[in-house]
Design a protein around this motif. Structure first.
Motif, PDB file in Angstrom:
ATOM      1  N   UNK A 315       0.833  -1.204   0.000  1.00  0.00           N
ATOM      2  CA  UNK A 315       0.000   0.000   0.000  1.00  0.00           C
ATOM      3  C   UNK A 315       0.867   1.254   0.000  1.00  0.00           C
ATOM      4  N   UNK A 316       0.321   2.334  -0.566  1.00  0.00           N
ATOM      5  CA  UNK A 316       1.024   3.618  -0.584  1.00  0.00           C
ATOM      6  C   UNK A 316       0.359   4.523   0.439  1.00  0.00           C
ATOM      7  N   UNK A 317       1.122   4.942   1.460  1.00  0.00           N
ATOM      8  CA  UNK A 317       0.564   5.846   2.469  1.00  0.00           C
ATOM      9  C   UNK A 317       1.131   7.245   2.285  1.00  0.00           C
ATOM     10  N   UNK A 318       0.297   8.231   2.595  1.00  0.00           N
ATOM     11  CA  UNK A 318       0.681   9.637   2.502  1.00  0.00           C
ATOM     12  C   UNK A 318       0.905  10.151   3.917  1.00  0.00           C
ATOM     13  N   UNK A 319       2.076  10.735   4.161  1.00  0.00           N
ATOM     14  CA  UNK A 319       2.409  11.239   5.490  1.00  0.00           C
ATOM     15  C   UNK A 319       2.539  12.749   5.423  1.00  0.00           C
ATOM     16  N   UNK A 320       1.652  13.429   6.109  1.00  0.00           N
ATOM     17  CA  UNK A 320       1.651  14.898   6.096  1.00  0.00           C
ATOM     18  C   UNK A 320       2.777  15.443   6.971  1.00  0.00           C
ATOM     19  N   UNK A 337      12.957  15.700   6.223  1.00  0.00           N
ATOM     20  CA  UNK A 337      13.765  15.207   7.346  1.00  0.00           C
ATOM     21  C   UNK A 337      12.834  14.515   8.328  1.00  0.00           C
ATOM     22  N   UNK A 338      13.244  13.358   8.811  1.00  0.00           N
ATOM     23  CA  UNK A 338      12.400  12.574   9.694  1.00  0.00           C
ATOM     24  C   UNK A 338      13.083  12.404  11.053  1.00  0.00           C
ATOM     25  N   UNK A 339      12.323  12.677  12.099  1.00  0.00           N
ATOM     26  CA  UNK A 339      12.815  12.488  13.465  1.00  0.00           C
ATOM     27  C   UNK A 339      12.659  11.016  13.841  1.00  0.00           C
ATOM     28  N   UNK A 340      13.794  10.294  13.889  1.00  0.00           N
ATOM     29  CA  UNK A 340      13.763   8.858  14.184  1.00  0.00           C
ATOM     30  C   UNK A 340      14.086   8.549  15.645  1.00  0.00           C
ATOM     31  N   UNK A 347      19.537  11.863  17.774  1.00  0.00           N
ATOM     32  CA  UNK A 347      19.116  13.200  18.195  1.00  0.00           C
ATOM     33  C   UNK A 347      18.868  14.140  17.022  1.00  0.00           C
ATOM     34  N   UNK A 348      19.464  13.849  15.876  1.00  0.00           N
ATOM     35  CA  UNK A 348      19.349  14.717  14.701  1.00  0.00           C
ATOM     36  C   UNK A 348      18.431  14.065  13.669  1.00  0.00           C
ATOM     37  N   UNK A 349      17.433  14.815  13.131  1.00  0.00           N
ATOM     38  CA  UNK A 349      16.569  14.248  12.086  1.00  0.00           C
ATOM     39  C   UNK A 349      17.375  13.759  10.887  1.00  0.00           C
ATOM     40  N   UNK A 350      16.877  12.703  10.247  1.00  0.00           N
ATOM     41  CA  UNK A 350      17.566  12.075   9.125  1.00  0.00           C
ATOM     42  C   UNK A 350      16.892  12.493   7.816  1.00  0.00           C
ATOM     43  N   UNK A 351      17.683  12.975   6.847  1.00  0.00           N
ATOM     44  CA  UNK A 351      17.137  13.377   5.555  1.00  0.00           C
ATOM     45  C   UNK A 351      16.679  12.151   4.773  1.00  0.00           C
ATOM     46  N   UNK A 375       7.762   2.889  11.301  1.00  0.00           N
ATOM     47  CA  UNK A 375       6.541   3.244  12.025  1.00  0.00           C
ATOM     48  C   UNK A 375       6.906   3.902  13.348  1.00  0.00           C
ATOM     49  N   UNK A 376       6.180   4.971  13.699  1.00  0.00           N
ATOM     50  CA  UNK A 376       6.420   5.653  14.963  1.00  0.00           C
ATOM     51  C   UNK A 376       7.366   6.819  14.878  1.00  0.00           C
ATOM     52  N   UNK A 377       8.077   6.980  13.750  1.00  0.00           N
ATOM     53  CA  UNK A 377       8.943   8.139  13.573  1.00  0.00           C
ATOM     54  C   UNK A 377       8.112   9.324  13.079  1.00  0.00           C
ATOM     55  N   UNK A 378       8.671  10.523  13.138  1.00  0.00           N
ATOM     56  CA  UNK A 378       7.885  11.740  12.910  1.00  0.00           C
ATOM     57  C   UNK A 378       8.406  12.484  11.690  1.00  0.00           C
ATOM     58  N   UNK A 379       7.545  12.700  10.716  1.00  0.00           N
ATOM     59  CA  UNK A 379       7.901  13.402   9.485  1.00  0.00           C
ATOM     60  C   UNK A 379       8.195  14.873   9.776  1.00  0.00           C
ATOM     61  N   UNK A 380       9.027  15.466   8.912  1.00  0.00           N
ATOM     62  CA  UNK A 380       9.375  16.876   9.043  1.00  0.00           C
ATOM     63  C   UNK A 380       8.392  17.797   8.341  1.00  0.00           C
ATOM     64  N   UNK A 381       8.927  18.694   7.510  1.00  0.00           N
ATOM     65  CA  UNK A 381       8.114  19.788   6.978  1.00  0.00           C
ATOM     66  C   UNK A 381       7.528  19.527   5.594  1.00  0.00           C
TER      67      UNK A 381
END
Length: 817
Positions: A315-320, A337-340, A347-351, A375-381
């Motif tokens: 499946x293709x998911x869209x992450x806002x 950049x994703x906060x893992x 400590x630093x978001x990963x591109x 799963x559980x990581x946080x998308x950037x901008x």
């Protein structure tokens, strides 16, 4: 220490006998695992795998996992389950429940953590799962949704549920909310303190003082009474009952203030114990809330909201922007950049950027970090589109939750010792107290004096602090590590890691990047550096060799937008190098032998010396020759990780004396890398079995040794080590399941933190044991001899319980910087 013997019927296709290679592999794997006393085959039809293991150190789930990886199927007779339960009141209650459950016919193992994880292993021919769940409920526990270990052939989806009410009802009645017990303890303290202060004023009516102390007794004894009644109903006389007897005895002797003080401090200790365990539990169970409940799925050009349990692979998911990623997969659209940190502790978001050809069959473990999502990581901008490659129940987060819950149920050696000590200690104390009750028959004193002294001894000798000293520290340590992206699978590895003075490392992919890079381009005489690089890149672009890819990438990085002319007619020259045509000239790239063949003369001395210097430094060097003249030398090398040198320096600083590198590369390469990053013992030219032998030798020399690797080809050596530590476990099933400790991020930086945390935990455990046992050693003789009365005994004993709990909580804020 409890041991379980298990006879497992095993099934292998075309199995001939117990000498089958697969069986021997299975036995070798099992006998290598910590916690397994012995594994052997019984000659029956079907063959029986007999495993003797210590369930406090290894689970049936792990035994089945090892068998599964060996290609062996184990029949489904023996089952295992992780259940989230409520109403586990404290460590002693957890032990009582374990004993009651293991007494049920068919139940082999029951391990309970105070935060509320129950691990059950049972024989399905004697008892079924539903009946077992009913038995659990009959013991007064409430069952929350459960998960089976995720490698199970038919895994149950992870149930994300809110457990906020776990804290509300450990005793059944919480009329002031979840902190009722704490409020009553404080109320008891206020009543006792008021009576104590007023007792120094002249003219105070005795009835008023008794009334205040009675309020203190009622508030402090409320939950103690409920727990004592619950234990008595089950035929047990626990510490809660003994404290009530001691308080009642003191009151009967007119010592109302001492009775109130005893129950105030006892109830406060209990309240803080529950608070400490709940802090650790919430820190761990917060993992379950990392994944969002729903995901946005792209279907037929539209975006629809779907529960994450219904997400399908592909499946293709869209992450806002600024939202949580719902599944493990690959980035197919968008840059962000994703906060893992929630998964890896970085400590630093990963591109992140899209992968090329997402329609191909892709193994997530092999995908570079910049294309991979968890799963559980946080998308950037920016908006991302992700192709799901793992079902929800099999995501890194789901497996992490399961492993952390199982880690809660694993006991440390110190905890096992404390449990065993307490089993013998409590009956001895009760025997001494009974004898002291009748001391008036032997010595010249009244029954009241003998009774008073017996109550004082009972208070002084109660093992409250001992019971909580180790598990509180272990749980706090595991919780703190999980927050940093370090998964510690229970108390044993947490303790063992702190004892280490030697750490062995795999080289490739652990201390080094795991892929070669262009390191040198040395023009010969009047040749231009740019000509050397262009010729190298043009020819190597035609090759699919890993070294060729490294050369092309290195040249492009240095030359930027410079266009590289195409080469053609690539020809591999076995054991010598390659040749190709470029701009109507023949270009050769290879070793000395190749160049001597095409020139008919030895390689020039200057070039030969440069080659030797590079090879001595561990580089792979190649000579480039175009037309009728030499262009120079290029060299590639698997370079050290940027953080490797600083990490090894940090390890040395915290007392790791020997840092050993194990590699299949030749000794020259091993020594070159070692000199660069600070390895003390480089060991090269090792086959996998040589690495195992090296670990065994190091254990003989050092006593204990850790092995750090990627958990794949290093698994045998990791199994032999005292503590196996896996790198990059967030991306690797094998690494996550093989190791005792898993560094979720693919970075060495967290290793010094993990060792420092372990040492701090071990230090706190030792302090707690000294405090709890030391107080008993001092107080018991003083109370037996009548030197210490109930008041001082209460303050010292219950005060030690408070100190132990607060001391353990310090681990939740640990920082090694």
């Amino acid at each position: 220490m409890q041991k379980v013997q298990l006879d497992l019927p095993i099934v292998l296709p075309d199995l001939l006998d117990e000498q089958d290679a697969c069986i021997q592999l299975l036995l070798a794997d099992l006998n290598d695992k910590k916690g397994i006393v012995e594994a052997h085959i019984k000659e029956q039809v079907p063959l029986q795998l007999c495993v003797h293991y210590e369930p406090a150190l290894i689970s049936l789930a792990k035994v089945e996992e090892i068998a599964h990886k060996s290609g062996t199927k184990i029949t489904q007779r023996y089952q295992h389950l992780l259940i989230r339960v409520k109403k586990v009141r404290h460590q002693r209650h957890a032990r009582q429940l374990e004993h009651k459950l293991t007494a049920i016919p068919g139940v082999m193992t029951a391990m309970i953590s105070v935060p509320g994880t129950l691990r059950l292993e049972w024989d399905s021919e004697q008892i079924g799962e539903q009946e077992l769940r009913q038995k659990v409920k009959q013991l007064g526990l409430r069952i929350a949704p459960a998960t089976k270990p995720q490698y199970h052939p038919s895994p149950t989806p992870v149930q994300h549920h809110h457990e906020a009410d776990d804290d509300h009802d450990h005793s059944g009645i919480n009329f002031l909310g979840e902190h009722t017990e704490l409020y009553l303890a404080i109320g008891s303290g206020i009543a006792w303190l008021s009576g104590f202060i007023l007792s120094f004023l002249e003219g105070m009516p005795p009835g008023l003082l008794i009334g205040l102390f009675s309020v203190g007794i009622l508030c402090g004894g409320y939950f103690t009474l409920l727990e004592a009644i619950g234990a008595i109903r089950q035929g047990k006389f626990e510490i809660d009952f003994l404290m009530l007897v001691a308080a009642a005895g003191a009151a009967a002797l007119g010592k109302w203030g001492e009775a109130a003080l005893l129950l105030f401090l006892f109830s406060l200790g209990h309240a803080l114990e529950h608070y400490a365990m709940n802090r650790a539990r919430k820190s761990i169970s917060a993992l379950a809330d990392l994944a969002p409940p729903v995901a946005l799925v792209r279907r037929d050009g539209k975006t629809v909201e779907v529960p994450i349990e219904d997400l399908e692979v592909g499946a293709i998911i869209v992450v806002k922007p600024n939202s949580k990623i719902a599944a493990d997969g690959i980035i197919i659209k968008g840059f962000s950049s994703v906060n893992q940190a929630p998964i890896t502790g970085e400590s630093v978001p990963v591109d992140k950027r899209p992968i090329e050809h997402p329609e191909n069959d892709i193994v997530l473990e092999n995908v570079p970090a910049e294309h991979r999502a968890f799963a559980g990581t946080i998308n950037g901008s920016s908006v991302l589109e992700i192709k799901v490659l793992r079902a929800t129940h099999d995501s890194t987060l789901a497996r992490l939750i399961t492993l952390v819950k199982e880690a809660e149920t694993q006991k440390s050696p110190t905890q096992l010792f404390a449990d065993k000590f307490e089993r013998y200690y409590v009956p001895v104390v009760l025997g001494v107290v009974v004898l002291l009750l009748f001391a008036f028959l032997v010595i010249d004193e009244t029954f009241a004096d003998s009774f008073y002294r017996a109550m004082a001894v009972l208070i002084a000798a109660s093992p409250c602090a001992l019971a909580i000293s180790t598990p509180s520290a272990v749980l706090a340590g595991v919780a703190r590590a999980a927050r940093q992206g370090v998964l510690i699978k229970g108390g044993r590895p947490l303790e063992d890691l702190g004892n280490l003075t030697a750490v062995a490392f795999d080289k490739t992919g652990t201390l080094t990047e795991g892929r070669p890079r262009l390191t040198h381009a040395l023009p010969y005489e009047n040749a231009a550096r740019e000509d050397l690089l262009v010729a190298a890149a043009a020819v190597e672009a035609l090759s699919d060799h890993p070294l060729a890819k490294a050369i092309v990438e290195g040249v492009k990085k240095e030359l930027g937008d410079r266009e590289i002319p195409p080469a053609e007619q690539l020809e591999a020259l076995i054991a010598r190098g390659v040749k190709a045509q470029m701009n109507n000239e023949t270009v050769h790239i290879g070793n000395r032998r190749l160049l001597e063949e095409i020139t008919g003369a030895p390689v020039p001395q200057a070039l030969d010396q440069q080659m030797k210097d590079l090879e001595d430094g561990g580089h792979t060097a190649m000579i480039i020759h175009r037309g009728d003249h030499y262009l120079g030398i290029i060299a590639v090398m698997d370079t050290a990780r940027p953080e490797a040198k600083a990490t090894l320096a940090a390890l040395k600083k915290i007392g790791i004396r020997r840092m050993i590198m194990l590699t299949g590369d030749n000794q020259q390469v091993a020594e070159a890398v070692a000199a660069e990053i600070g390895i003390t013992d480089p060991l090269g030219s090792l086959l996998p079995e040589d690495k195992v032998a090296a670990i065994e030798r190091l254990k003989a020399e050092e006593g204990k040794v850790a092995m750090v690797g990627d958990g794949v080809n290093d698994a045998p050596a990791m199994a032999k080590s005292t503590v196996g530590i896996a790198m990059g476990a967030a991306g690797s099933d094998v690494a996550l399941e093989t190791a005792d400790i898993a560094l979720m991020a693919d970075k060495l930086d967290n290793l010094p933190f993990a060792i420092a945390l372990s040492r701090k935990a071990k230090q706190i455990i030792k302090q707690n044991l000294v405090i709890s046992l030391g107080m008993v050693v001092v107080l018991v003789p003083l109370t037996v001899m009548g030197i210490a009365e109930i008041g001082p005994a209460v303050i010292a004993h219950e005060g030690s319980t408070l100190v132990v709990v607060l001391n353990a909580l310090r681990l939740l804020g640990f920082n090694n910087k």
